[in-house]
Scaffold this motif. Structure first.
Motif, mmCIF file in Angstrom:
data_model
loop_
_atom_site.group_PDB
_atom_site.id
_atom_site.type_symbol
_atom_site.label_atom_id
_atom_site.label_comp_id
_atom_site.label_asym_id
_atom_site.label_seq_id
_atom_site.Cartn_x
_atom_site.Cartn_y
_atom_site.Cartn_z
ATOM 1 N N GLU A 146 0.800 -1.214 0.000
ATOM 2 C CA GLU A 146 0.000 0.000 0.000
ATOM 3 C C GLU A 146 0.835 1.268 0.000
ATOM 4 N N SER A 147 2.060 1.206 0.440
ATOM 5 C CA SER A 147 2.898 2.399 0.478
ATOM 6 C C SER A 147 4.363 1.997 0.450
ATOM 7 N N THR A 148 5.234 2.995 0.196
ATOM 8 C CA THR A 148 6.668 2.769 0.108
ATOM 9 C C THR A 148 7.404 3.944 0.742
ATOM 10 N N PRO A 149 8.398 3.707 1.582
ATOM 11 C CA PRO A 149 9.157 4.812 2.167
ATOM 12 C C PRO A 149 9.854 5.632 1.085
ATOM 13 N N GLY A 150 9.875 6.939 1.274
ATOM 14 C CA GLY A 150 10.586 7.827 0.365
ATOM 15 C C GLY A 150 9.731 8.465 -0.701
ATOM 16 N N THR A 151 8.453 8.117 -0.790
ATOM 17 C CA THR A 151 7.619 8.684 -1.853
ATOM 18 C C THR A 151 7.310 10.164 -1.632
ATOM 19 N N ASN A 152 7.532 10.661 -0.416
ATOM 20 C CA ASN A 152 7.316 12.082 -0.124
ATOM 21 C C ASN A 152 8.626 12.836 0.096
ATOM 22 N N SER A 153 9.731 12.188 -0.232
ATOM 23 C CA SER A 153 11.021 12.824 -0.009
ATOM 24 C C SER A 153 11.179 14.057 -0.904
ATOM 25 N N PRO A 154 11.738 15.158 -0.371
ATOM 26 C CA PRO A 154 11.963 16.340 -1.203
ATOM 27 C C PRO A 154 13.055 16.139 -2.243
ATOM 28 N N ASN A 155 13.860 15.113 -2.052
ATOM 29 C CA ASN A 155 14.933 14.806 -3.006
ATOM 30 C C ASN A 155 14.349 14.017 -4.175
ATOM 31 N N PRO A 156 14.361 14.572 -5.398
ATOM 32 C CA PRO A 156 13.763 13.845 -6.541
ATOM 33 C C PRO A 156 14.468 12.536 -6.850
ATOM 34 N N PHE A 157 15.771 12.441 -6.518
ATOM 35 C CA PHE A 157 16.503 11.201 -6.766
ATOM 36 C C PHE A 157 16.080 10.083 -5.812
ATOM 37 N N VAL A 158 15.390 10.441 -4.744
ATOM 38 C CA VAL A 158 14.808 9.454 -3.833
ATOM 39 C C VAL A 158 13.329 9.260 -4.132
ATOM 40 N N ARG A 159 12.631 10.370 -4.381
ATOM 41 C CA ARG A 159 11.177 10.312 -4.544
ATOM 42 C C ARG A 159 10.758 9.529 -5.783
ATOM 43 N N TRP A 160 11.360 9.824 -6.948
ATOM 44 C CA TRP A 160 10.904 9.177 -8.187
ATOM 45 C C TRP A 160 11.209 7.697 -8.238
ATOM 46 N N PRO A 161 12.411 7.241 -7.826
ATOM 47 C CA PRO A 161 12.599 5.779 -7.742
ATOM 48 C C PRO A 161 11.632 5.119 -6.762
ATOM 49 N N ALA A 162 11.329 5.809 -5.644
ATOM 50 C CA ALA A 162 10.384 5.248 -4.676
ATOM 51 C C ALA A 162 8.986 5.140 -5.274
ATOM 52 N N LEU A 163 8.580 6.155 -6.046
ATOM 53 C CA LEU A 163 7.270 6.109 -6.696
ATOM 54 C C LEU A 163 7.194 4.977 -7.713
ATOM 55 N N VAL A 164 8.267 4.843 -8.522
ATOM 56 C CA VAL A 164 8.294 3.761 -9.517
ATOM 57 C C VAL A 164 8.256 2.409 -8.827
ATOM 58 N N TRP A 165 9.022 2.245 -7.760
ATOM 59 C CA TRP A 165 9.021 0.976 -7.044
ATOM 60 C C TRP A 165 7.666 0.710 -6.387
ATOM 61 N N ASN A 166 7.011 1.757 -5.878
ATOM 62 C CA ASN A 166 5.710 1.578 -5.250
ATOM 63 C C ASN A 166 4.670 1.084 -6.267
ATOM 64 N N VAL A 167 4.653 1.697 -7.457
ATOM 65 C CA VAL A 167 3.715 1.273 -8.501
ATOM 66 C C VAL A 167 3.998 -0.166 -8.916
ATOM 67 N N THR A 168 5.292 -0.491 -9.073
ATOM 68 C CA THR A 168 5.667 -1.853 -9.449
ATOM 69 C C THR A 168 5.254 -2.852 -8.385
ATOM 70 N N LYS A 169 5.486 -2.510 -7.129
ATOM 71 C CA LYS A 169 5.171 -3.419 -6.019
ATOM 72 C C LYS A 169 3.663 -3.633 -5.883
ATOM 73 N N VAL A 170 2.897 -2.556 -5.961
ATOM 74 C CA VAL A 170 1.438 -2.672 -5.874
ATOM 75 C C VAL A 170 0.902 -3.537 -7.012
ATOM 76 N N THR A 171 1.465 -3.359 -8.209
ATOM 77 C CA THR A 171 1.015 -4.140 -9.367
ATOM 78 C C THR A 171 1.361 -5.612 -9.220
ATOM 79 N N LEU A 172 2.580 -5.904 -8.772
ATOM 80 C CA LEU A 172 3.015 -7.294 -8.642
ATOM 81 C C LEU A 172 2.221 -8.044 -7.577
ATOM 82 N N PHE A 173 1.843 -7.338 -6.504
ATOM 83 C CA PHE A 173 1.126 -7.977 -5.407
ATOM 84 C C PHE A 173 -0.388 -7.944 -5.593
#
Length: 487
Positions: A86-113
């Motif tokens: 349902e969620s992934t750490p770092g999706t609200n990080s102000p650092n785009p190099f942390v936020r965007w990979p976290a968002l991509v991983w969150n979408v991938t994880k939600v889809t896989l599960f």
């Protein structure tokens, strides 16, 4: 006095849950950090970090739910990162190099599960490798066959995520349209390759699969799980008889549109083969235009002017609403998943279709059986599971909508659209199907019409529909490869 006020605030029912959660995080943070030696003399460090953690309620455009921010590794951090769907750490990080990979991983994880069927996704790279390396036809076909099944489930999940945000009417239309996306993709690939026989068989097979296999499983499983009423006597499940009659009338019309070209071809005894084909093409293309118009009119009838006719007759248990869940993906991320999965399905379908001729040449299987039985199983796997689950929950109107509604869309939209597409790309796709396929389809529509016209179902009727599907499948399996012809 102050301490009493603080305690009252903590226990007062007027304090909102978010405030309580903030205080709980502050106290927990102080305790944990004091154990690790990170609290300063005033104890403000953990409170400051906890206040930053309170930003986790912010909505993100790629996500359809509230996601947590991890500015420090909390207990269970790796479990949250890898397993929480349902969620992934770092999706609200102000650092785009942390936020965007976290968002991509969150979408991938939600889809896989999203489904246990996704365990079969391991066949996707294997199928692509088999196609690229030109392994034997049985391996290429089998691996890509099993690869498309979980991809269809992912496609269905992303479609439901989008449909859940569009309202019941528009969402239902989007869900029904993308529900047949796999069959459409495979058929377009086969049509471009000139495998018209496979396309025609897959269209008939998809309709038969929904009418007999899916509907039969719904009636059977729903009847078994809901066999007894409150008084202990046997009961039948109910659904809207008016909806069933309307949809069965449309299916009868669709069967007539396939019988007429075969009948015309049979009576043109004095014409040569070229003139026969020209006549069938004209009839098929004209009929396709009429069917497309009737499908649009059916949508207007069902979604605008006669909505109440297609509503469930009774909803005695409103607790069913608790099964509804908030979409886990936002519209943009769900759309991206749709595009990516569609491209992968197209690739796997291309390899699978290319291997059909070599597979048929072995003499162990016919093109008709591949199109009529195997390809519909690939495309409708996710829909089969969904329909059976809602039937067990005694939601037969929804199960009927999935089964018969999908059949109507194949018969009145997808098949005529493929005829028109073949006209555009120079492939002579027609509504003249094999005689045995046409007879099997007409008889199936007749049996289903008699079964559902009373608006009631039980496990015996489900067993009858399943039995008819098995007989038809056995007949096509027993026929020699490419022995069936158009007459």
């Amino acid at each position: 006095m102050d301490n009493g006020s603080e305690n009252n605030n903590l226990t007062s029912p007027t304090v909102n849950l978010k405030s309580r959660d903030q205080l709980r995080r502050i106290e927990t943070g102080k305790l944990n950090n004091s154990q690790n030696g990170y609290v300063n003399g005033n104890g403000n460090s953990s409170a400051h970090l906890s206040s930053l953690d309170d930003m986790d309620g912010e909505q993100r455009p790629l996500l359809g739910h509230h996601v947590a921010s991890a500015l420090h590794a909390e207990p269970g951090f790796w479990r949250h990162l890898l397993i929480n769907n349902e969620s992934t750490p770092g999706t609200n990080s102000p650092n785009p190099f942390v936020r965007w990979p976290a968002l991509v991983w969150n979408v991938t994880k939600v889809t896989l599960f999203s489904s246990w069927i996704n365990l079969l996704l391991v066949f996707v790279p294997l199928g692509i490798i088999a196609g690229e390396q030109e392994w034997g036809a049985p391996w290429v076909f089998s691996l890509n066959f099993f690869a498309i099944i979980p991809l269809a489930a992912v496609l269905s999940f992303a479609t439901e995520e989008i449909a859940g945000r569009l309202g019941e009417t528009l969402g239902g239309l989007v869900n029904a349209t993308f529900g047949n996306a796999v069959e459409l993709i495979v058929s377009i690939v086969a049509l471009r390759a000139g495998e018209i026989e496979v396309v025609q068989s897959s269209m008939i097979g998809s309709i038969l699969s929904n009418l007999l296999l899916v509907l039969g499983m719904c009636f059977f499983l729903g009847g078994v799980y809901n066999m007894r009423g409150a008084d202990g006597d046997g009961r039948e499940q109910t659904f809207s008889a008016a909806t069933a009659q309307t949809t069965c009338s449309l299916m009868t019309l669709a069967s007539a549109s396939m019988i007429l070209p075969a009948a015309l071809y049979g009576v043109l005894n004095n014409a040569d083969e070229e003139n026969k084909r020209a006549s069938i093409l004209v009839l098929s293309r004209g009929t396709s235009i009429v069917l497309l118009f009737l499908y649009v009119l059916y949508l207007y009838f069902a979604l605008r002017t006669h909505q109440k006719l297609f509503e469930p007759e009774a909803q005695p248990d409103q607790a069913n609403r608790e099964d509804e869940h908030e979409p886990l993906l936002g519209p943009w991320s769900a759309g991206i998943v749709l595009v990516v999965v569609t491209l992968i399905i197209s690739m796997c379908a291309d390899y699978m279709v290319d291997s059909i001729d070599a597979l048929v040449a072995t003499g162990n299987i016919s093109k008709t059986f591949i199109g009529l039985i195997l390809i519909p199983i690939v495309g409708n796997a996710a829909e089969h599971v969904t329909a059976c689950v809602v039937a067990v929950k005694d939601k037969m109107d929804l199960a009927m909508g999935v089964a018969i509604g999908s059949s109507i869309q194949i018969a009145l939209l997808v098949t005529p659209a493929l005829v028109m597409l073949g006209w555009a790309i120079g492939q002579d796709m027609t509504l003249h199907f094999e005689t045995f396929e046409t007879i099997a389809f007409a008889l199936s529509v007749l049996v289903v019409t008699y079964t559902v016209q009373d608006g009631k179902s039980n496990y015996l009727e489900g067993a009858m529909l399943l039995g008819l599907y098995m007989i038809i499948a056995l007949a096509f399996w027993a026929s020699p490869a490419d022995a069936l012809g158009k007459v």
